[in-house]
Design a protein around this motif. Structure first.
Motif, PDB file in Angstrom:
ATOM      1  N   MET A   1      -6.557  37.977 -10.823  1.00  0.00           N
ATOM      2  CA  MET A   1      -5.438  38.591 -11.489  1.00  0.00           C
ATOM      3  C   MET A   1      -4.104  37.948 -11.113  1.00  0.00           C
ATOM      4  SD  MET A   1      -5.760  42.686 -11.571  1.00  0.00           S
ATOM      5  CE  MET A   1      -5.106  43.146 -13.143  1.00  0.00           C
ATOM      6  N   LEU A   2      -3.842  37.821  -9.782  1.00  0.00           N
ATOM      7  CA  LEU A   2      -2.543  37.367  -9.318  1.00  0.00           C
ATOM      8  C   LEU A   2      -2.715  36.314  -8.228  1.00  0.00           C
ATOM      9  CD1 LEU A   2       0.596  37.978  -9.408  1.00  0.00           C
ATOM     10  CD2 LEU A   2       0.174  39.564  -7.537  1.00  0.00           C
ATOM     11  N   THR A   3      -2.033  35.191  -8.396  1.00  0.00           N
ATOM     12  CA  THR A   3      -1.989  34.159  -7.370  1.00  0.00           C
ATOM     13  C   THR A   3      -0.598  34.199  -6.752  1.00  0.00           C
ATOM     14  OG1 THR A   3      -3.596  32.717  -8.462  1.00  0.00           O
ATOM     15  CG2 THR A   3      -2.053  31.670  -6.944  1.00  0.00           C
ATOM     16  N   VAL A   4      -0.552  34.224  -5.426  1.00  0.00           N
ATOM     17  CA  VAL A   4       0.712  34.228  -4.706  1.00  0.00           C
ATOM     18  C   VAL A   4       1.008  32.796  -4.274  1.00  0.00           C
ATOM     19  CG1 VAL A   4       1.973  35.116  -2.712  1.00  0.00           C
ATOM     20  CG2 VAL A   4       0.310  36.573  -3.898  1.00  0.00           C
ATOM     21  N   LEU A   5       2.242  32.346  -4.534  1.00  0.00           N
ATOM     22  CA  LEU A   5       2.672  30.993  -4.160  1.00  0.00           C
ATOM     23  C   LEU A   5       3.903  31.073  -3.266  1.00  0.00           C
ATOM     24  CD1 LEU A   5       2.307  29.622  -7.717  1.00  0.00           C
ATOM     25  CD2 LEU A   5       1.273  28.502  -5.777  1.00  0.00           C
ATOM     26  N   MET A   6       3.857  30.309  -2.160  1.00  0.00           N
ATOM     27  CA  MET A   6       4.990  30.228  -1.244  1.00  0.00           C
ATOM     28  C   MET A   6       5.180  28.786  -0.817  1.00  0.00           C
ATOM     29  SD  MET A   6       4.542  33.394   1.406  1.00  0.00           S
ATOM     30  CE  MET A   6       2.762  33.459   1.472  1.00  0.00           C
ATOM     31  N   GLU A   7       6.429  28.388  -0.663  1.00  0.00           N
ATOM     32  CA  GLU A   7       6.754  27.092  -0.075  1.00  0.00           C
ATOM     33  C   GLU A   7       7.257  27.347   1.333  1.00  0.00           C
ATOM     34  OE1 GLU A   7       8.894  24.029  -2.342  1.00  0.00           O
ATOM     35  OE2 GLU A   7       8.786  25.421  -4.026  1.00  0.00           O
ATOM     36  N   CYS A   8       6.868  26.483   2.276  1.00  0.00           N
ATOM     37  CA  CYS A   8       7.336  26.699   3.642  1.00  0.00           C
ATOM     38  C   CYS A   8       7.631  25.388   4.356  1.00  0.00           C
ATOM     39  CB  CYS A   8       6.321  27.517   4.441  1.00  0.00           C
ATOM     40  SG  CYS A   8       4.847  26.637   4.934  1.00  0.00           S
ATOM     41  N   HIS A   9       8.458  25.498   5.372  1.00  0.00           N
ATOM     42  CA  HIS A   9       8.741  24.397   6.292  1.00  0.00           C
ATOM     43  C   HIS A   9       9.043  25.013   7.655  1.00  0.00           C
ATOM     44  CE1 HIS A   9      10.032  20.581   7.891  1.00  0.00           C
ATOM     45  NE2 HIS A   9      11.107  21.190   8.374  1.00  0.00           N
ATOM     46  N   ASP A  10       8.114  24.862   8.579  1.00  0.00           N
ATOM     47  CA  ASP A  10       8.258  25.421   9.927  1.00  0.00           C
ATOM     48  C   ASP A  10       8.609  26.906   9.890  1.00  0.00           C
ATOM     49  OD1 ASP A  10       7.619  23.007  11.154  1.00  0.00           O
ATOM     50  OD2 ASP A  10       9.699  22.351  11.212  1.00  0.00           O
ATOM     51  N   GLN A  11       7.817  27.680   9.169  1.00  0.00           N
ATOM     52  CA  GLN A  11       8.063  29.117   9.033  1.00  0.00           C
ATOM     53  C   GLN A  11       6.817  29.924   9.395  1.00  0.00           C
ATOM     54  OE1 GLN A  11       9.528  28.413   4.950  1.00  0.00           O
ATOM     55  NE2 GLN A  11      11.218  29.780   5.517  1.00  0.00           N
ATOM     56  N   GLU A  12       6.219  29.579  10.508  1.00  0.00           N
ATOM     57  CA  GLU A  12       4.981  30.221  10.945  1.00  0.00           C
ATOM     58  C   GLU A  12       5.109  31.748  11.015  1.00  0.00           C
ATOM     59  OE1 GLU A  12       2.050  30.141  14.872  1.00  0.00           O
ATOM     60  OE2 GLU A  12       3.801  28.829  14.794  1.00  0.00           O
ATOM     61  N   ALA A  13       6.117  32.255  11.714  1.00  0.00           N
ATOM     62  CA  ALA A  13       6.288  33.701  11.876  1.00  0.00           C
ATOM     63  C   ALA A  13       6.576  34.384  10.543  1.00  0.00           C
ATOM     64  CB  ALA A  13       7.412  33.990  12.871  1.00  0.00           C
ATOM     65  N   GLU A  14       7.437  33.784   9.743  1.00  0.00           N
ATOM     66  CA  GLU A  14       7.782  34.366   8.442  1.00  0.00           C
ATOM     67  C   GLU A  14       6.568  34.401   7.517  1.00  0.00           C
ATOM     68  OE1 GLU A  14       9.463  31.979  10.002  1.00  0.00           O
ATOM     69  OE2 GLU A  14      11.587  32.487  10.054  1.00  0.00           O
ATOM     70  N   LEU A  15       5.780  33.344   7.552  1.00  0.00           N
ATOM     71  CA  LEU A  15       4.568  33.271   6.741  1.00  0.00           C
ATOM     72  C   LEU A  15       3.612  34.396   7.130  1.00  0.00           C
ATOM     73  CD1 LEU A  15       3.223  31.504   4.566  1.00  0.00           C
ATOM     74  CD2 LEU A  15       2.295  30.093   6.404  1.00  0.00           C
ATOM     75  N   ALA A  16       3.438  34.622   8.424  1.00  0.00           N
ATOM     76  CA  ALA A  16       2.554  35.687   8.902  1.00  0.00           C
ATOM     77  C   ALA A  16       3.034  37.054   8.431  1.00  0.00           C
ATOM     78  CB  ALA A  16       2.461  35.646  10.424  1.00  0.00           C
ATOM     79  N   GLN A  17       4.352  37.287   8.453  1.00  0.00           N
ATOM     80  CA  GLN A  17       4.903  38.573   7.995  1.00  0.00           C
ATOM     81  C   GLN A  17       4.554  38.830   6.538  1.00  0.00           C
ATOM     82  OE1 GLN A  17       9.121  38.384   8.669  1.00  0.00           O
ATOM     83  NE2 GLN A  17       8.978  39.481  10.601  1.00  0.00           N
ATOM     84  N   THR A  18       4.778  37.841   5.704  1.00  0.00           N
ATOM     85  CA  THR A  18       4.534  38.018   4.273  1.00  0.00           C
ATOM     86  C   THR A  18       3.043  38.160   3.983  1.00  0.00           C
ATOM     87  OG1 THR A  18       6.535  36.796   3.748  1.00  0.00           O
ATOM     88  CG2 THR A  18       4.914  37.003   1.988  1.00  0.00           C
ATOM     89  N   LEU A  19       2.236  37.361   4.631  1.00  0.00           N
ATOM     90  CA  LEU A  19       0.786  37.437   4.397  1.00  0.00           C
ATOM     91  C   LEU A  19       0.219  38.793   4.800  1.00  0.00           C
ATOM     92  CD1 LEU A  19      -0.291  33.855   5.492  1.00  0.00           C
ATOM     93  CD2 LEU A  19      -0.201  34.769   3.161  1.00  0.00           C
ATOM     94  N   SER A  20       0.760  39.399   5.858  1.00  0.00           N
ATOM     95  CA  SER A  20       0.244  40.704   6.290  1.00  0.00           C
ATOM     96  C   SER A  20       0.470  41.776   5.228  1.00  0.00           C
ATOM     97  CB  SER A  20       0.885  41.119   7.616  1.00  0.00           C
ATOM     98  OG  SER A  20       2.251  41.405   7.454  1.00  0.00           O
ATOM     99  N   VAL A  21       1.538  41.661   4.469  1.00  0.00           N
ATOM    100  CA  VAL A  21       1.832  42.627   3.402  1.00  0.00           C
ATOM    101  C   VAL A  21       0.872  42.453   2.222  1.00  0.00           C
ATOM    102  CG1 VAL A  21       3.593  43.355   1.747  1.00  0.00           C
ATOM    103  CG2 VAL A  21       4.251  42.775   4.066  1.00  0.00           C
ATOM    104  N   LEU A  22       0.331  41.260   2.052  1.00  0.00           N
ATOM    105  CA  LEU A  22      -0.528  40.969   0.909  1.00  0.00           C
ATOM    106  C   LEU A  22      -1.966  41.438   1.099  1.00  0.00           C
ATOM    107  CD1 LEU A  22       0.720  37.347   0.141  1.00  0.00           C
ATOM    108  CD2 LEU A  22       1.413  39.483  -0.979  1.00  0.00           C
TER     109      LEU A  22
END
Length: 172
Positions: A1-22
Motif C-alpha cells: 500500500m505505502l512505501t516510505v522514502l527517506m534521504e539521510c546523511h549521518d543521521q543514525e539517531a534520527e533515522l531510528a526515531q522515525t523508523l520506530s514510529v513506522l
C-alpha cells in the motif's frame, strides 16, 4: 500500500526515531516497505536501516528507486520526523478516497521559532508528503531528489500531526 522514502546523511539517531514510529503501520499492513537513500553516511545509518528491514541505497537513481517501490503510494519524510497518534487510520482513509498529494499538519507544540518562520520558507518535506507513486515517477528526472519531488505540490492537509525533524536535531 505505502512505501516510505527517506534521504539521510549521518543521521543514525534520527533515522531510528522515525523508523520506530513506522512499526505500528507495518504491523497494520499500511507500510509495505521503507527505502533509505543515503548520501555517504559515515555513521551507523546503514546498520539501523538493515536492523529495521529497510532497503538502504548508497548509489541510486530516483527513477529506479521509485519504480522498485512496492506501494502504490509514497510517504516522503525526513529522518527525525515523528508522526503522531492516529496517523495510520487517517492515511489509510486518505489513500482510499484521494488521488492527489497530502501533507501532515505541523504539531502544535513544536512550532518553528519566530525568526526562522520569518526568514526561511518551510522546507518541502518538513511536514512529510503523501504522493501517488505514478505521479512521483512522472515527476522524477535526472538529479531529482525527494525535496524536488515535494516542491511545487499543492497537497491536501491531513489532520494528523507530525513533529518535524528539526526538533530531533535541536535536542542534541
Amino acid at each position: 500500500m505505502l512505501t516510505v522514502l527517506m534521504e539521510c546523511h549521518d543521521q543514525e539517531a534520527e533515522l531510528a526515531q522515525t523508523l520506530s514510529v513506522l512499526v505500528s503501520a507495518a504491523v497494520e499492513g499500511l507500510v509495505s516497505d521503507v527505502i533509505v537513500l543515503d548520501h555517504g553516511s559515515q555513521d551507523g545509518s546503514s546498520r539501523v536501516a538493515d536492523a529495521a528491514g529497510c532497503r538502504f541505497h548508497q548509489n541510486w537513481s530516483i527513477k529506479d528507486v521509485l519504480l522498485s517501490a512496492r506501494g502504490d503510494w509514497l510517504l516522503l519524510i525526513e529522518p527525525g520526523a515523528r508522526l503522531q497518534a492516529g496517523w495510520v487510520d487517517e492515511v489509510m482513509e486518505f489513500i482510499a478516497l484521494n488521488r492527489q498529494a497530502g501533507r501532515f499538519a505541523p504539531a502544535r507544540n513544536y512550532r518553528r521559532p519566530l525568526l526562522r518562520r520569518l526568514t526561511r520558507p518551510v522546507p518541502p518535506l518538513e511536514h512529510g508528503l503523501l504522493l501517488p507513486k505514478l505521479q512521483a515517477v512522472t515527476l522524477a528526472g535526472p538529479g531529482t531528489d525527494l525535496e524536488a519531488l515535494a516542491r511545487g505540490q499543492k497537497p491536501l492537509r491531513l489532520s494528523s500531526e507530525i513533529i518535524p525533524a528539526w526538533v530531533a536535531s535541536s535536542v542534541r
